[in-house]
Design a protein around this motif. Sequence first.
Motif, mmCIF file in Angstrom:
data_model
loop_
_atom_site.group_PDB
_atom_site.id
_atom_site.type_symbol
_atom_site.label_atom_id
_atom_site.label_comp_id
_atom_site.label_asym_id
_atom_site.label_seq_id
_atom_site.Cartn_x
_atom_site.Cartn_y
_atom_site.Cartn_z
ATOM 1 N N PHE A 182 9.533 38.594 40.249
ATOM 2 C CA PHE A 182 9.516 39.503 39.188
ATOM 3 C C PHE A 182 8.787 39.273 38.322
ATOM 4 C CE2 PHE A 182 10.493 43.614 36.458
ATOM 5 C CZ PHE A 182 9.761 44.257 37.281
ATOM 6 N N ARG A 183 9.447 38.969 37.661
ATOM 7 C CA ARG A 183 8.764 37.674 35.805
ATOM 8 C C ARG A 183 7.197 37.124 36.534
ATOM 9 N NH1 ARG A 183 11.250 33.569 34.388
ATOM 10 N NH2 ARG A 183 9.987 31.854 36.112
ATOM 11 N N ASP A 184 7.078 36.729 37.351
ATOM 12 C CA ASP A 184 5.481 36.124 37.089
ATOM 13 C C ASP A 184 4.526 36.973 38.172
ATOM 14 O OD1 ASP A 184 7.364 33.540 36.779
ATOM 15 O OD2 ASP A 184 6.511 32.624 38.427
ATOM 16 N N TYR A 185 5.485 38.306 38.673
ATOM 17 C CA TYR A 185 4.582 39.271 39.433
ATOM 18 C C TYR A 185 4.003 39.949 38.153
ATOM 19 C CZ TYR A 185 2.511 43.077 41.507
ATOM 20 O OH TYR A 185 2.212 44.474 41.804
ATOM 21 N N VAL A 186 5.124 40.349 37.680
ATOM 22 C CA VAL A 186 4.092 40.735 36.204
ATOM 23 C C VAL A 186 3.445 40.283 35.584
ATOM 24 C CG1 VAL A 186 5.194 42.653 34.330
ATOM 25 C CG2 VAL A 186 6.556 42.618 36.756
ATOM 26 N N GLN A 232 2.119 49.407 29.149
ATOM 27 C CA GLN A 232 3.211 49.954 29.333
ATOM 28 C C GLN A 232 4.442 49.350 29.988
ATOM 29 O OE1 GLN A 232 2.364 53.908 29.209
ATOM 30 N NE2 GLN A 232 5.153 54.674 28.569
ATOM 31 N N PHE A 233 3.500 49.176 31.688
ATOM 32 C CA PHE A 233 4.449 48.960 32.439
ATOM 33 C C PHE A 233 5.151 47.377 32.199
ATOM 34 C CE2 PHE A 233 4.698 46.356 36.412
ATOM 35 C CZ PHE A 233 5.399 47.053 36.667
ATOM 36 N N ARG A 234 4.453 46.682 31.756
ATOM 37 C CA ARG A 234 4.944 45.172 31.306
ATOM 38 C C ARG A 234 6.071 45.250 29.767
ATOM 39 N NH1 ARG A 234 2.711 40.866 27.507
ATOM 40 N NH2 ARG A 234 3.474 39.212 27.277
ATOM 41 N N GLY A 235 5.464 46.221 29.511
ATOM 42 C CA GLY A 235 6.332 46.474 27.676
ATOM 43 C C GLY A 235 8.190 47.030 28.362
ATOM 44 N N ILE A 236 7.983 47.372 29.517
ATOM 45 C CA ILE A 236 9.324 47.847 29.366
ATOM 46 C C ILE A 236 10.365 46.602 30.365
ATOM 47 C CG2 ILE A 236 10.723 49.400 31.141
ATOM 48 C CD1 ILE A 236 8.413 51.458 31.955
ATOM 49 N N TYR A 237 10.019 45.913 30.757
ATOM 50 C CA TYR A 237 11.075 45.034 31.648
ATOM 51 C C TYR A 237 10.320 43.721 30.511
ATOM 52 C CZ TYR A 237 10.092 47.749 35.689
ATOM 53 O OH TYR A 237 9.995 49.225 36.155
ATOM 54 N N LYS A 238 9.632 43.309 29.133
ATOM 55 C CA LYS A 238 9.695 42.075 28.914
ATOM 56 C C LYS A 238 10.505 41.918 27.229
ATOM 57 C CE LYS A 238 6.093 38.955 26.990
ATOM 58 N NZ LYS A 238 7.442 37.222 27.323
ATOM 59 N N ASP A 239 9.996 44.183 26.671
ATOM 60 C CA ASP A 239 11.016 43.945 25.288
ATOM 61 C C ASP A 239 11.464 44.908 25.315
ATOM 62 O OD1 ASP A 239 7.387 43.126 24.029
ATOM 63 O OD2 ASP A 239 8.649 45.012 24.931
ATOM 64 N N GLY A 240 11.394 46.215 26.289
ATOM 65 C CA GLY A 240 11.450 47.574 25.989
ATOM 66 C C GLY A 240 12.613 47.914 26.713
ATOM 67 N N THR A 244 -1.829 39.941 32.831
ATOM 68 C CA THR A 244 -2.933 38.872 32.711
ATOM 69 C C THR A 244 -4.646 39.629 32.912
ATOM 70 O OG1 THR A 244 -1.128 36.917 31.798
ATOM 71 C CG2 THR A 244 -3.838 36.664 32.511
ATOM 72 N N GLU A 245 -4.306 39.652 34.448
ATOM 73 C CA GLU A 245 -5.031 39.781 35.095
ATOM 74 C C GLU A 245 -6.188 41.145 35.213
ATOM 75 O OE1 GLU A 245 -4.574 39.362 39.702
ATOM 76 O OE2 GLU A 245 -4.649 37.563 39.726
#
Length: 361
Positions: free
Chosen positions: A107-111, A134-142, A116-117
């Motif tokens: 999941f991490r690698d996909y997001v 915003q989507f990335r932020g939920i799972y990385k540092d939200g 990045t793309e």
Amino acid sequence: MADDEAHFGEGQQVVHAVKPCSRYAVAGLLSGVLVLTVPGTASATWPPSEGSQGNTKQSGSSDAGTLVSRVTYSGSVRSSGSRTAVQPVTDWTPPACWYEPRSVAEFRDYVEKMYTETINTPGQANYAKAAVGQFRGIYKDGKYKNYNEDKADEGNWWVAVQNPDRLDDPASWECSDLPFWVANSDDPGVPQAVTPKILAEAAYDAIQLPDTKVTLAPADITKVNLATWAWLDKAEFKEASVTASLNAGGLNIQATTTAKPISLKLEPGTSNAETYPASGMCTMNSDGSIGEPYAKGRADETPSCGIKYLRSSGDGTYHLKATTTWQISWSGTGGAGGDLPDGTFGTTQDIKVQEVQAVNR
């Protein structure tokens, strides 16, 4: 991001390749709707079978970039995009979408790759960049931190995927929850969480059935008022099955769906005809065949399955439709199983009928 195409093949394992996250998550963010599903609670009916999901150790990274449905199909699998799917006789359709587990690394690698793309694509719209950010932020540092990497051995991310053969079905958008975290052996808490039965229903959609081309005597060209015998050889016309399997995120389940022919319906293609039996429905014989092959000397007998045309087709042909009804059943991991709705599959063949009152054969 565009869907990868699904590929099927006779007697081989195949993978439904569908990118499950961006279509739902980013679309939801752009519309201003942000739905987070909380982890489910432990349930007596979950996992779907004993030992199918547990404390699976996770290590390394994923193949990166593309999250695809991990369901694989083997057996009598139809070709992608073919129109040979069995048609349910009731108002029922195979599932258009479901949820599957993914490891933290996958999941991490996909997001991260999606982010990045999107950010680095020349000419990409600012709102798209904002949405994926915003989507990335939920799972990385939200709401979550670093994709729950510190809990990698304690659970998995669950993501929505679509059935590739149902992309034009509005129901394929019903699995719209953003990816959510589920602890090992907890119920995901969504009705479309993948189970052996869902796999069985997806396999229903993937079965390749034999052509329903009946053998006729006389063949292709017959005569007015002459009984035409029809039959299906049990050696060529037999049950077909597909096994759908999923091994992902600590979940290892499968289901086999089997279609067994039980009857054949003949539709002559004109009202100027009679069928044997009168209903046109030829049932299965005890040996698995349908109808009887014509044998010399039986011209005066009435076939158990057949047609008699009452008028010539002239310069053209009649379109004889032969439709087989299939009884569908399934069995899966943990002893699960049962029946699915019967299905039908039919083909059409051209029959020329000549105006001749008698013939020696």
